[in-house]
Scaffold this active site. Structure first.
Site, PDB file in Angstrom:
ATOM      1  N   HIS A  84       0.351   6.741  -8.455  1.00  0.00           N
ATOM      2  CA  HIS A  84      -0.850   7.116  -9.215  1.00  0.00           C
ATOM      3  C   HIS A  84      -0.906   8.612  -9.487  1.00  0.00           C
ATOM      4  O   HIS A  84      -1.669   9.049 -10.346  1.00  0.00           O
ATOM      5  CB  HIS A  84      -2.134   6.565  -8.572  1.00  0.00           C
ATOM      6  CG  HIS A  84      -2.631   7.263  -7.345  1.00  0.00           C
ATOM      7  ND1 HIS A  84      -2.342   6.848  -6.068  1.00  0.00           N
ATOM      8  CD2 HIS A  84      -3.424   8.338  -7.201  1.00  0.00           C
ATOM      9  CE1 HIS A  84      -2.947   7.635  -5.190  1.00  0.00           C
ATOM     10  NE2 HIS A  84      -3.606   8.546  -5.852  1.00  0.00           N
ATOM     11  N   ASP A 219       2.859   2.501  -3.666  1.00  0.00           N
ATOM     12  CA  ASP A 219       2.310   3.594  -4.474  1.00  0.00           C
ATOM     13  C   ASP A 219       3.184   4.850  -4.360  1.00  0.00           C
ATOM     14  O   ASP A 219       2.800   5.841  -3.746  1.00  0.00           O
ATOM     15  CB  ASP A 219       0.868   3.877  -4.022  1.00  0.00           C
ATOM     16  CG  ASP A 219       0.093   4.659  -5.065  1.00  0.00           C
ATOM     17  OD1 ASP A 219       0.719   5.285  -5.932  1.00  0.00           O
ATOM     18  OD2 ASP A 219      -1.151   4.657  -5.005  1.00  0.00           O
ATOM     19  N   SER A 655      -3.370  12.565  -1.910  1.00  0.00           N
ATOM     20  CA  SER A 655      -2.522  11.511  -2.452  1.00  0.00           C
ATOM     21  C   SER A 655      -1.091  12.003  -2.608  1.00  0.00           C
ATOM     22  O   SER A 655      -0.868  13.063  -3.189  1.00  0.00           O
ATOM     23  CB  SER A 655      -3.043  11.057  -3.817  1.00  0.00           C
ATOM     24  OG  SER A 655      -4.139  10.224  -3.641  1.00  0.00           O
TER      25      SER A 655
HETATM   26  N1  ARG Z   1      -7.859   5.333  -4.441  1.00  0.00           N
HETATM   27  C1  ARG Z   1      -6.648   6.086  -4.537  1.00  0.00           C
HETATM   28  C2  ARG Z   1      -6.920   7.557  -4.431  1.00  0.00           C
HETATM   29  O1  ARG Z   1      -7.877   8.040  -4.943  1.00  0.00           O
HETATM   30  C3  ARG Z   1      -5.946   5.854  -5.814  1.00  0.00           C
HETATM   31  C4  ARG Z   1      -5.348   4.544  -5.904  1.00  0.00           C
HETATM   32  C5  ARG Z   1      -4.743   4.293  -7.250  1.00  0.00           C
HETATM   33  N2  ARG Z   1      -4.646   2.877  -7.436  1.00  0.00           N
HETATM   34  C6  ARG Z   1      -5.492   2.172  -8.196  1.00  0.00           C
HETATM   35  N3  ARG Z   1      -5.419   0.874  -8.161  1.00  0.00           N
HETATM   36  N4  ARG Z   1      -6.379   2.760  -8.940  1.00  0.00           N
HETATM   37  O2  ARG Z   1      -6.146   8.284  -3.865  1.00  0.00           O
END
Ligand code: ARG
Length: 720
Positions: A84, A219, A655
């Site tokens: 992401h 991811d 992230s």
């Molecule tokens: N919630 C994660 C973050 O903010 C991002 C995940 C991305 N994946 C998704 N399905 N939107 O770090």
């Protein structure tokens, strides 16, 4: 009884970090938490964690793009980060025919790597510049202080700037401005895409699984840093060579067990752990519900089009993902803040503070002043959120609002013709990128819906004068949805932003009047001018006062408990931090236990043929069923481990961060937080907070077995 029980169990400590709470400054680890880290399983010296003279782990940790973390994993500048985080680079490199977002991509040699617009930043060193800053600000009133601080910072960072070598300093206000720390970074500009898994790996589970455990998402994505031949940061060039890093992380495929030590380096973006009760109330009652309600609508209309057409999906994917990510976050944040009575806990702490502050002139009025400041701003908070998340949530309105600076130039008689020409050319460029990403059917619906929501939900006395009356006169009753639809239809039909002939005519003879007649510009401009005319100054006064009170409040908290100060960590602000904890299972609610790992079995269990979020391509199913996990298998589970959870304290910005074992080896990549702890920006929950990580063995399996990119595996230093 139940309430009391929960309060005791989840009581947050505002004085000192508890359990695995804490985002520590890497150069202070030795003084603050190193001994505890060793007790928990760390086998490295403080010098190996952070050093300015010798290569240390910090040299392998980078700021990736605008808001993520990455790590160097080979002697040739190879980067691991999240899928992401690489998302816009991957979607930008994709076409409907070569859809790397959907199908994945691997460079099987360096020539196949794809140029991107990304930059990465390496941390050179950290310096405490508090004394220099405070000396320069001595004796100033709060107002003067906030006016001058930017210049003071600049005079300090100017001294370390070294353009030739790509070095620049940035100063971060820590502890709400009670401390000033300079980080010096080296920025590289030639970053290439090396690999990305298909979305059935990289985004498996989509928004349904986002912010949730148990999770089965791979991811990750892979990039490489290039430099000029002499090893310096450089713009993209064919002649550039892979970076020779100071340090890179070895990769462990030994596997993990419950209780193992875990350390995460990275760039947590923001927390507000010393937020006061008034702020939580404003957030829960106005800011978050407004954002969520408006994003609900925007997402619904985008999604409707995306599921119909892969080309639209590709076009909107990047924007949709970021809007959806924080839509779910802010919805969950308020739910958890309410569920765990965080407001009451803050209030209880404030009562203690007030008792302590009584009779101390510097501190005794802080909380009253805070309350007044919030009371002054609260009546306008909804309007601001509806402007940002609603009115400007339409791509067309957002693009139109960007023409405001051109309008200002056109209105000013003294603007030289050459400047106007330049501004028109820049606007044409922006228009081009807007059109590339514009989906007309969804955006027209968003324009109509958000304009109507503003009308219905925001106090009428705060509407732009005359705007809605104009719609009423031309299109009919404002209580009828059809009115807004007709209006939006006309805006789309008539704006020059979507009509080449109209745009070219304007660009040939640009005037302010012509711009103001454009219906998209007129719309965005009416709402922005309404805001900047009356409310922007109230907002900045609110923010400035809050900053001033926050600095004092923090100072008071530190004076109130001097023993704890040594072990305090500052709020996250996208400066490098280290957090440590353990791999650990948890119990989210009564009678439910969550394991600390997920396995390939769960991917097949979640698989829904043809589903938007849980589909799997045939080759992936076949490979998983074949159970050819090779050296990546987890022997104790006799399966491929997909994700695991730890107690580390991280937040957005982390992230892509490396999860590192006690020996300094990479064991996974942090990519999410769990739903039960979505209040973490404001209150860390020591029982429920978990960081969700992708196991590096799954990453390698995807690269090797699913992607066939042995070349990438061969570059790594594997620890077996
Ligand atoms: N919630 C994660 C973050 O903010 C991002 C995940 C991305 N994946 C998704 N399905 N939107 O770090």
């Amino acid at each position: 009884m139940k309430k009391l029980f929960i309060m005791a169990l989840l009581s947050i400590s505002l004085f000192k970090a508890q359990a695995d709470e804490g985002m520590w400054l890497p150069m202070l680890l030795g003084k603050q938490v190193y001994a505890d880290m060793v007790k928990r399983g760390l086998k490295l010296t403080p010098e190996q964690l952070y050093s300015i003279n010798k290569a240390s782990i910090k040299d392998a940790i980078i700021i990736f793009g605008g808001g993520c973390t990455g790590e160097i994993v080979s002697s040739q500048g190879l980067i691991f980060t999240n899928h992401h985080c690489g998302y816009s680079a991957i979607s930008g490199a994709s076409t409907v025919e070569h859809n790397y977002l959907a199908d994945g991509f691997y460079a099987y040699n360096k020539d196949q790597e794809i140029q991107s617009k990304l930059t990465v930043q390496f941390l050179d060193r950290i310096e405490d510049v508090t004394k220099e800053v405070e000396d320069a600000l001595k004796g100033l009133s709060n107002e003067e202080r906030s006016k001058k601080i930017g210049d003071v910072y600049k005079s300090i960072t100017d001294k370390v700037a070294d353009k030739e070598n790509g070095l620049a300093g940035r100063i971060y206000a820590m502890f709400k401005g009670n401390q000033h720390i300079m980080y010096v970074y080296k920025t590289y500009r030639d970053i290439r895409l090396v690999g990305a898994p298909p979305e059935s790996v990289g985004k498996f589970g989509g928004d349904t699984d986002n912010w949730e455990w148990p999770r089965h998402t791979g991811d990750f994505s892979i990039f490489r840093v290039y430099t000029s031949k002499d090893g310096k940061p450089a713009e993209y060039s064919k002649d550039n060579v892979p970076l020779k890093p100071k340090y890179f992380l070895p990769v462990s495929i030994k596997g993990l067990k419950d209780g193992d030590f875990s350390m995460i380096y990275g760039y947590p973006g923001s927390t507000n752990r010393y937020e006061i009760s008034n702020g939580i109330k404003l957030k829960n009652e106005i800011e978050n519900p407004s954002l969520v309600g408006l994003r609900d609508v925007r997402l619904k209309y985008m999604h409707e089009q995306m599921i119909k057409d892969p080309a639209v999906k590709l076009k909107l994917a990047d924007n949709y993902a970021s809007v959806a990510n924080y839509w779910k976050f802010f919805d969950g944040e308020t739910k958890q803040l309410i569920k765990y009575h965080v407001y009451d806990q803050k209030k209880a702490f404030e009562n203690k503070f007030e008792a302590w502050a009584k009779g101390k002139p510097e501190f005794e009025n802080i909380l009253q002043d805070y309350a007044k400041n919030y009371a002054d701003w609260t009546p306008y908070a909804k309007q601001r959120q509806y402007l940002i998340e609603g009115i400007l949530g339409s791509h067309l309105a957002g693009a139109a609002s960007g023409l405001a600076s051109l309008e200002a130039k056109l209105l000013n008689n003294t603007t030289p013709a050459a400047d106007i020409k330049k501004a028109v050319e820049a606007a044409a460029e922006n228009r081009k990128s807007f059109i590339e990403k514009e989906d007309l059917p969804s955006d027209e619906k968003i324009l109509a819906a958000t304009c109507m929501m503003f009308y219905n939900d925001v106090d009428k006395s705060q509407h732009p004068i005359g705007f809605y009356e104009g719609i009423k006169a031309a299109y009919g009753s404002l209580n009828d949805e059809a009115t807004f639809k007709k209006w939006a239809h006309d805006v789309f039909a008539k704006t020059m932003l979507l009509d080449d002939a109209r745009w070219n005519a304007f660009a040939a003879a640009p005037t302010a009047a012509a711009l103001q007649e454009d219906p998209a510009f007129a719309y965005a401009s009416a709402f922005i001018k309404n805001y900047t005319g009356k409310y922007a100054s109230l907002y900045s006064a609110f923010r400035n006062k809050n900053d001033e009170l926050g600095r004092l409040y923090m100072k008071g908290i530190m004076e109130m408990n001097p023993d704890a100060v040594k072990k305090m960590y500052p709020d996250a602000n996208f400066s490098m931090r280290v957090s440590y904890g353990n791999v650990k299972s948890y119990n989210p609610r009564d009678a439910v236990h969550y394991d600390y790992v997920t396995t390939s079995k769960g991917i097949l269990e979640k698989y829904i043929p043809g589903d938007y979020e849980f589909n799997l391509p045939a080759n992936q199913i076949e490979l998983l069923k074949k159970r050819d996990f090779g050296q990546y298998i987890d022997k104790s589970r006799n399966d491929l481990v997909i994700n695991f959870i730890t107690t580390n304290d991280i937040t957005g910005g982390n992230s892509g961060s490396p999860v590192i074992d006690g020996n300094g080896n990479l064991i996974g990549l942090a990519f999410d937080g769990n739903y039960e702890a979505l209040s973490h920006k404001i209150a860390f929950d020591k029982n429920l907070n978990r960081t969700i990580c992708v196991d590096v063995r799954y990453v390698l399996w995807c690269i090797d077995k699913l992607g066939g990119a042995k070349n990438i595996i061969n570059e790594l230093k594997l620890v077996r």
